[in-house]
Design a protein around this motif. Structure first.
Motif, PDB file in Angstrom:
ATOM      1  N   LEU A  20     -12.135  47.092  35.040  1.00 44.26           N
ATOM      2  CA  LEU A  20     -12.277  45.721  35.524  1.00 44.26           C
ATOM      3  C   LEU A  20     -11.874  44.715  34.454  1.00 44.26           C
ATOM      4  O   LEU A  20     -11.123  43.767  34.729  1.00 44.26           O
ATOM      5  CB  LEU A  20     -13.723  45.473  35.965  1.00 44.26           C
ATOM      6  CG  LEU A  20     -14.056  44.048  36.439  1.00 44.26           C
ATOM      7  CD1 LEU A  20     -13.202  43.661  37.638  1.00 44.26           C
ATOM      8  CD2 LEU A  20     -15.530  43.917  36.762  1.00 44.26           C
ATOM      9  N   ASP A  21     -12.372  44.897  33.246  1.00 41.01           N
ATOM     10  CA  ASP A  21     -12.007  43.992  32.156  1.00 41.01           C
ATOM     11  C   ASP A  21     -10.496  44.005  31.925  1.00 41.01           C
ATOM     12  O   ASP A  21      -9.868  42.949  31.757  1.00 41.01           O
ATOM     13  CB  ASP A  21     -12.722  44.405  30.866  1.00 41.01           C
ATOM     14  CG  ASP A  21     -14.209  44.102  30.888  1.00 41.01           C
ATOM     15  OD1 ASP A  21     -14.663  43.422  31.826  1.00 41.01           O
ATOM     16  OD2 ASP A  21     -14.917  44.549  29.964  1.00 41.01           O
ATOM     17  N   HIS A  32       1.142  41.766  37.883  1.00 41.06           N
ATOM     18  CA  HIS A  32       0.597  41.992  39.220  1.00 41.06           C
ATOM     19  C   HIS A  32      -0.298  43.228  39.148  1.00 41.06           C
ATOM     20  O   HIS A  32       0.173  44.324  38.835  1.00 41.06           O
ATOM     21  CB  HIS A  32       1.726  42.213  40.237  1.00 41.06           C
ATOM     22  CG  HIS A  32       1.224  42.593  41.594  1.00 41.06           C
ATOM     23  ND1 HIS A  32       0.643  41.691  42.451  1.00 41.06           N
ATOM     24  CD2 HIS A  32       1.184  43.802  42.228  1.00 41.06           C
ATOM     25  CE1 HIS A  32       0.276  42.311  43.563  1.00 41.06           C
ATOM     26  NE2 HIS A  32       0.597  43.585  43.454  1.00 41.06           N
ATOM     27  N   VAL A  33      -1.591  43.059  39.437  1.00 46.12           N
ATOM     28  CA  VAL A  33      -2.563  44.136  39.239  1.00 46.12           C
ATOM     29  C   VAL A  33      -3.269  44.449  40.553  1.00 46.12           C
ATOM     30  O   VAL A  33      -3.705  43.534  41.267  1.00 46.12           O
ATOM     31  CB  VAL A  33      -3.607  43.764  38.162  1.00 46.12           C
ATOM     32  CG1 VAL A  33      -4.553  44.935  37.905  1.00 46.12           C
ATOM     33  CG2 VAL A  33      -2.918  43.337  36.870  1.00 46.12           C
ATOM     34  N   GLU A  34      -3.377  45.733  40.858  1.00 49.46           N
ATOM     35  CA  GLU A  34      -4.117  46.202  42.026  1.00 49.46           C
ATOM     36  C   GLU A  34      -5.014  47.361  41.614  1.00 49.46           C
ATOM     37  O   GLU A  34      -4.666  48.131  40.715  1.00 49.46           O
ATOM     38  CB  GLU A  34      -3.161  46.664  43.134  1.00 49.46           C
ATOM     39  CG  GLU A  34      -2.226  45.576  43.644  1.00 49.46           C
ATOM     40  CD  GLU A  34      -1.289  46.083  44.718  1.00 49.46           C
ATOM     41  OE1 GLU A  34      -1.358  47.293  45.062  1.00 49.46           O
ATOM     42  OE2 GLU A  34      -0.469  45.292  45.218  1.00 49.46           O
ATOM     43  N   VAL A  43     -18.676  50.512  43.644  1.00 50.86           N
ATOM     44  CA  VAL A  43     -17.483  50.516  42.801  1.00 50.86           C
ATOM     45  C   VAL A  43     -16.506  49.421  43.206  1.00 50.86           C
ATOM     46  O   VAL A  43     -15.991  48.682  42.361  1.00 50.86           O
ATOM     47  CB  VAL A  43     -16.789  51.892  42.844  1.00 50.86           C
ATOM     48  CG1 VAL A  43     -15.503  51.876  42.031  1.00 50.86           C
ATOM     49  CG2 VAL A  43     -17.729  52.975  42.327  1.00 50.86           C
ATOM     50  N   TYR A  44     -16.236  49.282  44.495  1.00 49.83           N
ATOM     51  CA  TYR A  44     -15.185  48.330  44.869  1.00 49.83           C
ATOM     52  C   TYR A  44     -15.640  46.877  44.861  1.00 49.83           C
ATOM     53  O   TYR A  44     -14.822  45.962  44.677  1.00 49.83           O
ATOM     54  CB  TYR A  44     -14.572  48.681  46.226  1.00 49.83           C
ATOM     55  CG  TYR A  44     -15.363  48.297  47.455  1.00 49.83           C
ATOM     56  CD1 TYR A  44     -15.481  46.974  47.863  1.00 49.83           C
ATOM     57  CD2 TYR A  44     -15.976  49.279  48.238  1.00 49.83           C
ATOM     58  CE1 TYR A  44     -16.195  46.638  49.001  1.00 49.83           C
ATOM     59  CE2 TYR A  44     -16.693  48.949  49.376  1.00 49.83           C
ATOM     60  CZ  TYR A  44     -16.802  47.621  49.749  1.00 49.83           C
ATOM     61  OH  TYR A  44     -17.498  47.290  50.866  1.00 49.83           O
ATOM     62  N   GLU A  50     -13.189  39.793  42.356  1.00 54.32           N
ATOM     63  CA  GLU A  50     -12.113  39.253  41.520  1.00 54.32           C
ATOM     64  C   GLU A  50     -10.764  39.283  42.242  1.00 54.32           C
ATOM     65  O   GLU A  50      -9.729  39.005  41.628  1.00 54.32           O
ATOM     66  CB  GLU A  50     -12.014  40.051  40.211  1.00 54.32           C
ATOM     67  CG  GLU A  50     -13.227  39.966  39.319  1.00 54.32           C
ATOM     68  CD  GLU A  50     -13.414  38.587  38.692  1.00 54.32           C
ATOM     69  OE1 GLU A  50     -12.404  37.846  38.624  1.00 54.32           O
ATOM     70  OE2 GLU A  50     -14.543  38.266  38.297  1.00 54.32           O
ATOM     71  N   ASP A  51     -10.782  39.637  43.521  1.00 62.47           N
ATOM     72  CA  ASP A  51      -9.567  39.726  44.339  1.00 62.47           C
ATOM     73  C   ASP A  51      -8.564  40.726  43.736  1.00 62.47           C
ATOM     74  O   ASP A  51      -7.364  40.501  43.727  1.00 62.47           O
ATOM     75  CB  ASP A  51      -8.906  38.356  44.488  1.00 62.47           C
ATOM     76  CG  ASP A  51      -7.889  38.318  45.640  1.00 62.47           C
ATOM     77  OD1 ASP A  51      -8.041  39.127  46.587  1.00 62.47           O
ATOM     78  OD2 ASP A  51      -6.943  37.508  45.581  1.00 62.47           O
ATOM     79  N   LEU A  52      -9.102  41.851  43.263  1.00 55.89           N
ATOM     80  CA  LEU A  52      -8.273  42.893  42.658  1.00 55.89           C
ATOM     81  C   LEU A  52      -8.222  44.152  43.508  1.00 55.89           C
ATOM     82  O   LEU A  52      -7.298  44.960  43.367  1.00 55.89           O
ATOM     83  CB  LEU A  52      -8.806  43.268  41.273  1.00 55.89           C
ATOM     84  CG  LEU A  52      -8.611  42.252  40.149  1.00 55.89           C
ATOM     85  CD1 LEU A  52      -9.524  42.577  38.976  1.00 55.89           C
ATOM     86  CD2 LEU A  52      -7.152  42.227  39.711  1.00 55.89           C
ATOM     87  N   TRP A  53      -9.203  44.351  44.362  1.00 60.53           N
ATOM     88  CA  TRP A  53      -9.276  45.599  45.119  1.00 60.53           C
ATOM     89  C   TRP A  53      -8.204  45.626  46.194  1.00 60.53           C
ATOM     90  O   TRP A  53      -8.138  44.743  47.053  1.00 60.53           O
ATOM     91  CB  TRP A  53     -10.656  45.765  45.752  1.00 60.53           C
ATOM     92  CG  TRP A  53     -10.890  47.125  46.333  1.00 60.53           C
ATOM     93  CD1 TRP A  53     -10.758  48.319  45.698  1.00 60.53           C
ATOM     94  CD2 TRP A  53     -11.285  47.424  47.673  1.00 60.53           C
ATOM     95  NE1 TRP A  53     -11.068  49.363  46.541  1.00 60.53           N
ATOM     96  CE2 TRP A  53     -11.395  48.838  47.763  1.00 60.53           C
ATOM     97  CE3 TRP A  53     -11.569  46.660  48.792  1.00 60.53           C
ATOM     98  CZ2 TRP A  53     -11.758  49.481  48.939  1.00 60.53           C
ATOM     99  CZ3 TRP A  53     -11.950  47.301  49.964  1.00 60.53           C
ATOM    100  CH2 TRP A  53     -12.032  48.700  50.028  1.00 60.53           C
TER     101      TRP A  53
END
Length: 351
Positions: A20-21, A32-34, A43-44, A50-53
């Protein structure tokens, strides 16, 4: 650059915090990270906030066949260089298989961060997988040595782990009753039962314990029953999963990391150091701290030795403060988070 993280744990742990960090920092740097997980809420949820999942991959067992196809389809929709960052051999195998299936495999790199303190399996299938990885990241030179022979990876890099921590909270007063914090999963090898046994011998002292972590009922309930049998359960807060550990860490004066099985760099130790909390830890980890100066240590599984260390810190506010300050100075000196991410980016670019 596109960066995809694969995480297959059912529970939130240090690996998820690390990812996450790293994901949030890489996104701020313009990547661009997913993040893909198995869909377990604990977990999710932090990644979703953070709008990453990006969604669920059914990693594990025969579902890996489905996951490699799903991942390949996602890779087909990404333009340009893509790094798939994995955290165990099984997920790395899924990523390698997905790369073979996608339309532009030459644009995809697979990186493994090995956070385990145990040797990598010495067998032909593991050797074949390692040969197909583009880089393996280890937390320390000791972790690299412990992994055993890894000649097949194109690049093996040592990148000391750090944490993306908020500014240390400076409390203008010392609380009357020190709070002890356990910020680990409740699972075999994490040592919560050792901590409870130790505290059961310290009932004459004033203290409170915050347990920040969750696990299966068959592991949680024995710990609760042990606390009740020792008549200390009324001093314990069972907080379960805590999305942001730092507010709770800032209220604490002692952090106990009592793992009983060999492990790598423990995020709970770094989190405590970053907030100026005195650390008591078992010798099962791979942290480079000066014993009795930057942290107190005890033999893994030894509740008597842990009780002695806790008695000393609970009773002596000056010693507690000195260890906390020394540990904090070590963190800000040796655990530069920006430098860690720079090294990870360098691996992404060169592998």
């Amino acid at each position: 650059m596109n960066v995809l993280h694969l995480l297959s744990n059912k529970w939130w742990s240090g690996t998820e915090r690390y990812a996450l960090d790293l994901a949030t920092t890489l996104r701020r740097r313009g990547h661009h990270v997913e993040v893909f997980t198995r869909g377990f809420e604990a977990v999710y949820t932090p990644f979703a906030k953070e709008d990453l999942w990006a969604g669920k991959l059914r990693l594990g067992g025969w579902w890996d066949v489905v996951s490699r196809v799903s991942l390949a389809n996602r890779l087909n929709h990404l333009q340009g260089r893509t790094v798939v960052h994995t955290y165990n051999l099984n997920d790395a195998a899924v990523a390698v298989a997905a790369r073979r299936l996608c339309r532009r495999p030459e644009q995809v790199r697979v990186v493994l961060t090995n956070r385990s303190a145990t040797p990598l399996p010495d067998n032909p299938s593991t050797a074949s997988l390692l040969a197909m990885l583009d880089a393996i990241v280890f937390e320390s030179a000791q972790a690299l040595k412990a992994a055993g022979k890894v000649p097949a990876a194109k690049r093996c890099a040592v990148v000391p782990t750090s944490v993306l921590a908020p500014m240390r909270s400076v409390t203008p007063f010392e609380p009357t009753v020190p709070q002890i914090i356990y910020a680990r999963r409740i699972a075999p090898g994490k040592g919560l039962e050792v901590l409870i046994q130790a505290l059961g011998t310290l009932k004459s002292l004033d203290w409170r314990l915050a347990v920040c972590g969750t696990g299966l009922g068959r592991y949680v309930m024995p710990a609760v029953r042990l606390a009740r049998a020792l008549d200390i359960n009324d001093r314990i807060q069972w907080l379960g999963h805590v999305d942001d550990i730092y507010p709770e860490m800032q209220k604490s004066r002692i952090a106990v990391v009592p793992d009983t099985q060999p492990c790598g760099t423990r995020m709970a130790v770094l989190e405590a150091l970053s907030q100026g909390v005195a650390v008591v830890m078992s010798d099962a980890g791979d942290e480079d701290l000066k014993v009795d100066t930057q942290a107190l240590t005890f033999p893994a599984g030894d509740s008597v030795a842990l009780a002695d260390a806790l008695r000393s810190l609970i009773s002596n506010a000056e010693q507690r403060a000195n260890i906390a300050i020394s540990g904090y100075r070590q963190f800000i000196t040796a655990c530069d988070y920006a430098k860690m991410v720079d090294l990870i980016e360098e691996i992404y670019n060169e592998c």
